[in-house]
Design an enzyme around this catalytic site. Structure first.
Site, PDB file in Angstrom:
ATOM      1  N   PHE A  11       0.839  -1.207   0.000  1.00 58.64           N
ATOM      2  CA  PHE A  11       0.000   0.000   0.000  1.00 58.64           C
ATOM      3  C   PHE A  11       0.881   1.269   0.000  1.00 58.64           C
ATOM      4  CE2 PHE A  11      -2.029   2.854   3.353  1.00 58.64           C
ATOM      5  CZ  PHE A  11      -2.673   3.660   2.423  1.00 58.64           C
ATOM      6  N   ASP A  56      12.869 -11.692  -1.422  1.00 54.39           N
ATOM      7  CA  ASP A  56      12.599 -11.688   0.014  1.00 54.39           C
ATOM      8  C   ASP A  56      13.793 -11.034   0.703  1.00 54.39           C
ATOM      9  OD1 ASP A  56      12.298 -12.216   2.707  1.00 54.39           O
ATOM     10  OD2 ASP A  56      11.385 -14.182   2.376  1.00 54.39           O
ATOM     11  N   SER A  75       7.140  -5.074   5.135  1.00 58.87           N
ATOM     12  CA  SER A  75       6.646  -5.702   6.371  1.00 58.87           C
ATOM     13  C   SER A  75       5.139  -5.900   6.271  1.00 58.87           C
ATOM     14  CB  SER A  75       6.900  -4.806   7.603  1.00 58.87           C
ATOM     15  OG  SER A  75       6.364  -5.427   8.771  1.00 58.87           O
ATOM     16  N   GLY A 102      22.794  -2.818   5.510  1.00 56.93           N
ATOM     17  CA  GLY A 102      24.083  -3.232   4.932  1.00 56.93           C
ATOM     18  C   GLY A 102      24.200  -2.764   3.490  1.00 56.93           C
ATOM     19  N   ALA A 114      10.757   2.649   7.707  1.00 57.25           N
ATOM     20  CA  ALA A 114       9.333   2.813   8.018  1.00 57.25           C
ATOM     21  C   ALA A 114       9.091   2.179   9.377  1.00 57.25           C
ATOM     22  CB  ALA A 114       8.482   2.124   6.955  1.00 57.25           C
ATOM     23  N   TYR A 145       5.122  -7.600  15.744  1.00 55.32           N
ATOM     24  CA  TYR A 145       5.253  -6.388  14.925  1.00 55.32           C
ATOM     25  C   TYR A 145       5.942  -5.277  15.716  1.00 55.32           C
ATOM     26  CZ  TYR A 145       3.769  -2.589  11.774  1.00 55.32           C
ATOM     27  OH  TYR A 145       3.723  -1.520  10.908  1.00 55.32           O
ATOM     28  N   LYS A 149       9.718  -3.754  14.946  1.00 57.50           N
ATOM     29  CA  LYS A 149       9.958  -2.357  14.560  1.00 57.50           C
ATOM     30  C   LYS A 149      10.842  -1.655  15.590  1.00 57.50           C
ATOM     31  CE  LYS A 149       7.543  -1.973  10.681  1.00 57.50           C
ATOM     32  NZ  LYS A 149       8.155  -1.602   9.392  1.00 57.50           N
ATOM     33  N   TYR A 159      23.613   1.454  13.134  1.00 54.29           N
ATOM     34  CA  TYR A 159      24.319   1.688  11.861  1.00 54.29           C
ATOM     35  C   TYR A 159      24.663   3.167  11.695  1.00 54.29           C
ATOM     36  CZ  TYR A 159      24.661  -2.746   9.451  1.00 54.29           C
ATOM     37  OH  TYR A 159      25.060  -4.005   9.070  1.00 54.29           O
TER      38      TYR A 159
END
Ligand code: UDP
Length: 315
Positions: A11, A56, A75, A102, A114, A145, A149, A159
């Site tokens: 979406f 994937d 996700s 990475g 996101a 979930y 996140k 990172y």
């Protein structure tokens, strides 16, 4: 500019593909099509500057050529989807975010995660500012979930701090619009399709729980501004216009000009009782705020669902 969008057939991802192409970027879209759909991007096939790879991102992300941005939107995102794919949800938040970071590091690209208002869980602070650490049940059904996140945010900051990757984190509050799946279980597509078909509205709990709904075009504009900014702390994006779900049921019936029966169902476990973004940071740093009022956004979304069902008016 060349931009990778993971979850690009979903979406939000597909609206981002549209926007970045419109802004003159090359767009590389990847999706494993678990909850994303080719029909969301089929209008882009054959268009200059658009490439799609079915991939994937929890395994390995291989994208030839340069990249300026990596936008990690892959996700499952509706409670129904992440209840159905809890392990995939954890993997894409953890392993997928690691791979996407990475890749961004390797390509010298800016990375945008996101994230979600679900990092605040069932909040005890209202409205929710970015400084609130949240109230999440790690072992409840939504934990797959929420914790994925939260881990993704931690990995992104690691990172950024440890490898110097240029990163952004957007915490997305309930967003709606065309291309949501009618059967994804979220309240906007659920209520719209129920009223269009003349079926009972499935109201969970007593309907006093609140949400604040943001139209997709507003959200996309905020994401573009965040990417262009140099702000590396999380930013809430959402519409602070808060409604109870019972009120929202009225809005949908009013916009569609049809009343249906209401069927009460149990409130899902750990369903947040309130949710409303504090968007002071987005206002100050990005000069952003949502513009599309709820009834107008619902009208535009209803047009999409009416077309989906091959109807010109409810019923
Ligand atoms: N909800 C509802 N009926 C439905 C689907 C959802 O009453 O058919 C409620 C749900 O319990 C929640 C709110 O609507 O309080 C928003 O649910 P959604 O799944 O859209 O997103 P969430 O914000 O919970 O992730």
């Amino acid at each position: 500019m060349r931009t990778l969008i993971t979850g690009g057939a979903g979406f939000l991802g597909s609206h981002l593909c549209d926007r970045f192409l419109q802004d003159g970027h090359e767009v590389v879209c990847v999706d494993n099509l678990i909850s994303g759909r080719l029909r969301n991007i089929e209008h882009l096939f054959g268009r200059d500057g658009f490439t799609f790879f079915k991939m994937d991102v929890t395994n390995f992300i291989h994208v030839p050529g340069t990249l300026d941005h990596v936008l990690h939107f892959a996700s499952p995102a509706s409670p129904n989807d992440y209840f159905r794919y809890p392990i995939q949800t954890l993997k894409v938040g953890a392993l997928g975010t690691h791979k996407a970071l990475g890749l961004a590091r390797e390509k010298g690209a800016t990375f945008l995660l996101a994230s979600t208002s679900e990092v605040y869980g069932d909040p005890t602070v209202h409205p929710q500012p970015e400084t609130y650490w949240g109230n999440v049940n790690p072992i409840g059904p939504r934990g797959c979930y929420d914790e994925a996140k939260r881990f993704a945010e931690a990995m992104t900051m690691a990172y950024h701090r440890h490898h110097g990757v240029d990163t952004r984190i957007v915490r997305i509050f309930n967003t709606y619009g065309p291309r949501m799946r009618a059967g994804d279980g979220r309240v906007v597509p659920a209520f719209l399709s129920q009223v269009i078909r003349g079926e009972p509205l499935t109201l969970f709990g007593d309907g006093s729980q609140t949400r604040s709904f943001c139209y997709v075009d507003d959200l996309v504009e905020g994401i573009v501004r965040l990417l262009k900014s140099d702000y590396t702390d999380p930013v809430n994006l959402g519409n602070p216009d808060e409604h109870t779900i019972a009120e929202f049921a009225e809005v949908v019936q009013e916009v569609l000009g049809r009343r249906v029966e209401v069927r009460r169902e149990p409130l899902p476990v750990d369903d947040p009782k309130v949710r409303r973004p504090d968007i002071s940071v987005a206002r100050r740093v990005l000069g952003w705020e949502p513009r599309v009022p709820l009834r107008e956004g619902i009208r535009r979304t209803a047009e999409y669902f009416l077309a989906e069902f091959g109807a010109t008016s409810p019923g």
